[in-house]
Write a protein that holds these residues in place. Sequence first.
Motif, PDB file in Angstrom:
ATOM      1  N   ALA A 172     -42.457 -41.148 -32.623  1.00 13.99           N
ATOM      2  CA  ALA A 172     -43.668 -41.247 -32.180  1.00 13.99           C
ATOM      3  C   ALA A 172     -44.895 -40.522 -32.614  1.00 13.99           C
ATOM      4  O   ALA A 172     -44.489 -39.188 -32.892  1.00 13.99           O
ATOM      5  CB  ALA A 172     -43.791 -40.953 -30.544  1.00 13.99           C
ATOM      6  N   GLU A 173     -45.946 -41.397 -32.977  1.00 20.43           N
ATOM      7  CA  GLU A 173     -47.178 -40.555 -33.277  1.00 20.43           C
ATOM      8  C   GLU A 173     -48.185 -40.618 -32.356  1.00 20.43           C
ATOM      9  O   GLU A 173     -48.460 -41.686 -31.830  1.00 20.43           O
ATOM     10  CB  GLU A 173     -47.605 -40.925 -34.435  1.00 20.43           C
ATOM     11  N   GLU A 174     -49.112 -39.509 -32.332  1.00 23.49           N
ATOM     12  CA  GLU A 174     -50.386 -39.410 -31.726  1.00 23.49           C
ATOM     13  C   GLU A 174     -51.358 -39.112 -33.034  1.00 23.49           C
ATOM     14  O   GLU A 174     -51.090 -37.936 -33.391  1.00 23.49           O
ATOM     15  CB  GLU A 174     -50.349 -38.656 -30.579  1.00 23.49           C
ATOM     16  N   GLY A 175     -52.227 -39.954 -33.553  1.00 18.80           N
ATOM     17  CA  GLY A 175     -53.012 -39.763 -34.607  1.00 18.80           C
ATOM     18  C   GLY A 175     -52.041 -39.597 -35.674  1.00 18.80           C
ATOM     19  O   GLY A 175     -50.980 -40.189 -35.991  1.00 18.80           O
ATOM     20  N   ALA A 176     -52.203 -38.389 -36.368  1.00 13.85           N
ATOM     21  CA  ALA A 176     -51.054 -37.878 -37.383  1.00 13.85           C
ATOM     22  C   ALA A 176     -50.162 -37.031 -37.236  1.00 13.85           C
ATOM     23  O   ALA A 176     -49.028 -36.638 -37.775  1.00 13.85           O
ATOM     24  CB  ALA A 176     -51.944 -37.350 -38.670  1.00 13.85           C
ATOM     25  N   ARG A 177     -49.884 -36.791 -35.796  1.00 16.35           N
ATOM     26  CA  ARG A 177     -49.131 -35.840 -35.313  1.00 16.35           C
ATOM     27  C   ARG A 177     -47.596 -36.637 -34.984  1.00 16.35           C
ATOM     28  O   ARG A 177     -48.065 -37.521 -33.866  1.00 16.35           O
ATOM     29  CB  ARG A 177     -49.616 -35.122 -34.161  1.00 16.35           C
ATOM     30  N   VAL A 178     -46.698 -36.154 -35.311  1.00 15.23           N
ATOM     31  CA  VAL A 178     -45.487 -36.540 -35.052  1.00 15.23           C
ATOM     32  C   VAL A 178     -44.897 -35.939 -33.615  1.00 15.23           C
ATOM     33  O   VAL A 178     -44.995 -34.695 -33.642  1.00 15.23           O
ATOM     34  CB  VAL A 178     -44.100 -36.572 -35.967  1.00 15.23           C
ATOM     35  N   VAL A 179     -44.807 -36.631 -32.461  1.00 10.92           N
ATOM     36  CA  VAL A 179     -44.663 -35.969 -31.113  1.00 10.92           C
ATOM     37  C   VAL A 179     -43.242 -36.260 -30.446  1.00 10.92           C
ATOM     38  O   VAL A 179     -43.062 -35.580 -29.439  1.00 10.92           O
ATOM     39  CB  VAL A 179     -45.751 -36.373 -30.085  1.00 10.92           C
ATOM     40  N   GLY A 180     -42.550 -36.890 -31.275  1.00  9.74           N
ATOM     41  CA  GLY A 180     -41.183 -37.126 -30.690  1.00  9.74           C
ATOM     42  C   GLY A 180     -40.396 -38.241 -31.419  1.00  9.74           C
ATOM     43  O   GLY A 180     -40.949 -38.733 -32.504  1.00  9.74           O
ATOM     44  N   PHE A 181     -39.028 -38.413 -31.372  1.00 11.23           N
ATOM     45  CA  PHE A 181     -38.376 -39.130 -32.257  1.00 11.23           C
ATOM     46  C   PHE A 181     -36.845 -39.631 -31.566  1.00 11.23           C
ATOM     47  O   PHE A 181     -36.691 -38.722 -30.335  1.00 11.23           O
ATOM     48  CB  PHE A 181     -37.815 -38.602 -33.563  1.00 11.23           C
ATOM     49  N   ALA A 182     -36.359 -40.785 -31.933  1.00 18.42           N
ATOM     50  CA  ALA A 182     -35.060 -40.960 -31.394  1.00 18.42           C
ATOM     51  C   ALA A 182     -34.295 -41.311 -32.530  1.00 18.42           C
ATOM     52  O   ALA A 182     -34.837 -41.905 -33.501  1.00 18.42           O
ATOM     53  CB  ALA A 182     -35.378 -42.209 -30.329  1.00 18.42           C
ATOM     54  N   ALA A 183     -32.834 -41.387 -32.445  1.00 19.85           N
ATOM     55  CA  ALA A 183     -31.951 -41.755 -33.279  1.00 19.85           C
ATOM     56  C   ALA A 183     -30.805 -42.608 -32.792  1.00 19.85           C
ATOM     57  O   ALA A 183     -30.322 -41.930 -32.050  1.00 19.85           O
ATOM     58  CB  ALA A 183     -31.461 -40.660 -34.317  1.00 19.85           C
ATOM     59  N   LEU A 184     -30.561 -43.765 -33.116  1.00 17.21           N
ATOM     60  CA  LEU A 184     -29.565 -44.638 -32.451  1.00 17.21           C
ATOM     61  C   LEU A 184     -28.622 -44.963 -33.960  1.00 17.21           C
ATOM     62  O   LEU A 184     -28.957 -45.288 -34.909  1.00 17.21           O
ATOM     63  CB  LEU A 184     -30.113 -46.050 -32.295  1.00 17.21           C
ATOM     64  N   THR A 185     -27.295 -45.043 -33.687  1.00 11.66           N
ATOM     65  CA  THR A 185     -26.295 -45.317 -34.708  1.00 11.66           C
ATOM     66  C   THR A 185     -25.522 -46.245 -33.917  1.00 11.66           C
ATOM     67  O   THR A 185     -25.214 -46.215 -32.922  1.00 11.66           O
ATOM     68  CB  THR A 185     -25.645 -43.922 -35.013  1.00 11.66           C
ATOM     69  N   GLY A 186     -24.642 -46.789 -34.823  1.00 14.36           N
ATOM     70  CA  GLY A 186     -23.341 -47.740 -34.593  1.00 14.36           C
ATOM     71  C   GLY A 186     -23.657 -49.000 -34.820  1.00 14.36           C
ATOM     72  O   GLY A 186     -24.665 -49.286 -35.745  1.00 14.36           O
ATOM     73  N   ALA A 187     -22.783 -49.769 -34.603  1.00 15.91           N
ATOM     74  CA  ALA A 187     -22.715 -51.173 -35.090  1.00 15.91           C
ATOM     75  C   ALA A 187     -22.074 -52.169 -33.932  1.00 15.91           C
ATOM     76  O   ALA A 187     -21.439 -51.622 -32.923  1.00 15.91           O
ATOM     77  CB  ALA A 187     -21.742 -51.454 -36.291  1.00 15.91           C
ATOM     78  N   PRO A 188     -22.705 -53.522 -33.810  1.00 16.78           N
ATOM     79  CA  PRO A 188     -22.126 -54.269 -32.859  1.00 16.78           C
ATOM     80  C   PRO A 188     -20.519 -53.904 -32.515  1.00 16.78           C
ATOM     81  O   PRO A 188     -19.968 -53.811 -33.461  1.00 16.78           O
ATOM     82  CB  PRO A 188     -22.299 -55.723 -33.360  1.00 16.78           C
ATOM     83  N   PRO A 189     -19.907 -53.888 -31.358  1.00 16.42           N
ATOM     84  CA  PRO A 189     -20.977 -54.217 -30.212  1.00 16.42           C
ATOM     85  C   PRO A 189     -21.424 -53.040 -29.456  1.00 16.42           C
ATOM     86  O   PRO A 189     -22.113 -53.035 -28.392  1.00 16.42           O
ATOM     87  CB  PRO A 189     -19.763 -54.800 -29.398  1.00 16.42           C
ATOM     88  N   SER A 190     -21.398 -51.646 -29.993  1.00 20.12           N
ATOM     89  CA  SER A 190     -21.554 -50.676 -29.214  1.00 20.12           C
ATOM     90  C   SER A 190     -22.278 -49.404 -30.317  1.00 20.12           C
ATOM     91  O   SER A 190     -22.004 -49.536 -31.321  1.00 20.12           O
ATOM     92  CB  SER A 190     -20.677 -50.038 -28.567  1.00 20.12           C
ATOM     93  N   GLY A 191     -22.993 -48.642 -29.592  1.00 15.78           N
ATOM     94  CA  GLY A 191     -23.782 -47.704 -30.509  1.00 15.78           C
ATOM     95  C   GLY A 191     -23.902 -46.536 -29.780  1.00 15.78           C
ATOM     96  O   GLY A 191     -23.260 -46.373 -28.631  1.00 15.78           O
ATOM     97  N   GLU A 192     -24.821 -45.510 -30.246  1.00 15.61           N
ATOM     98  CA  GLU A 192     -24.856 -44.228 -29.681  1.00 15.61           C
ATOM     99  C   GLU A 192     -26.513 -43.913 -29.744  1.00 15.61           C
ATOM    100  O   GLU A 192     -26.748 -43.806 -30.961  1.00 15.61           O
ATOM    101  CB  GLU A 192     -24.120 -43.159 -29.959  1.00 15.61           C
ATOM    102  N   LEU A 193     -27.177 -43.378 -28.718  1.00 16.90           N
ATOM    103  CA  LEU A 193     -28.317 -42.790 -28.920  1.00 16.90           C
ATOM    104  C   LEU A 193     -28.080 -41.396 -29.244  1.00 16.90           C
ATOM    105  O   LEU A 193     -27.458 -40.418 -28.330  1.00 16.90           O
ATOM    106  CB  LEU A 193     -28.997 -43.040 -27.624  1.00 16.90           C
ATOM    107  N   ASP A 194     -27.918 -40.950 -30.428  1.00 17.12           N
ATOM    108  CA  ASP A 194     -27.857 -39.712 -30.868  1.00 17.12           C
ATOM    109  C   ASP A 194     -28.840 -38.578 -30.568  1.00 17.12           C
ATOM    110  O   ASP A 194     -28.153 -37.494 -30.214  1.00 17.12           O
ATOM    111  CB  ASP A 194     -27.688 -39.468 -32.518  1.00 17.12           C
TER     112      ASP A 194
END
Length: 151
Positions: A54-76
Amino acid sequence: MRIRSARPDEAELLTAIALRAKAYWGYDEAFMAACREELTLDAAAVERASALVAEEGARVVGFAALTGAPPSGELDMLFVEPDRIGHGIGRALFERVRDQARAVGLHRFTIDADPNAEPFYLAMGAVRIGSTPSGSIPGRELPLLAVELAS
């Protein structure tokens, strides 16, 4: 605010955000040192995960990472800069991750949540399904949450 795919060259920046966001909860130096390795991203990890920033202007203010393959994954990981917590960035990232999970065919994803973040995830529709051992702190248990996705 804009959400976009993370770039591998942002791994160090994302690691710094994760460490600042974890420290926001008042953990001491010893705890943070124990978590450092688990919260450290490298370029390969950013590439492997479906990572978003997530960016506000040129500043990165957050992030998320999802892994896995169907049928299930993980919000790492889902972290927001401490000075931006409570401004809707976490919600926007979570909603985008949920959409992304559906788009790649996941039926569910799990979250090993920090206890301080559990209320946020519950408010976002996650359900507690148990607990899981911390990857960093021996003997510490974390809430294990699940997000079921409509097919």
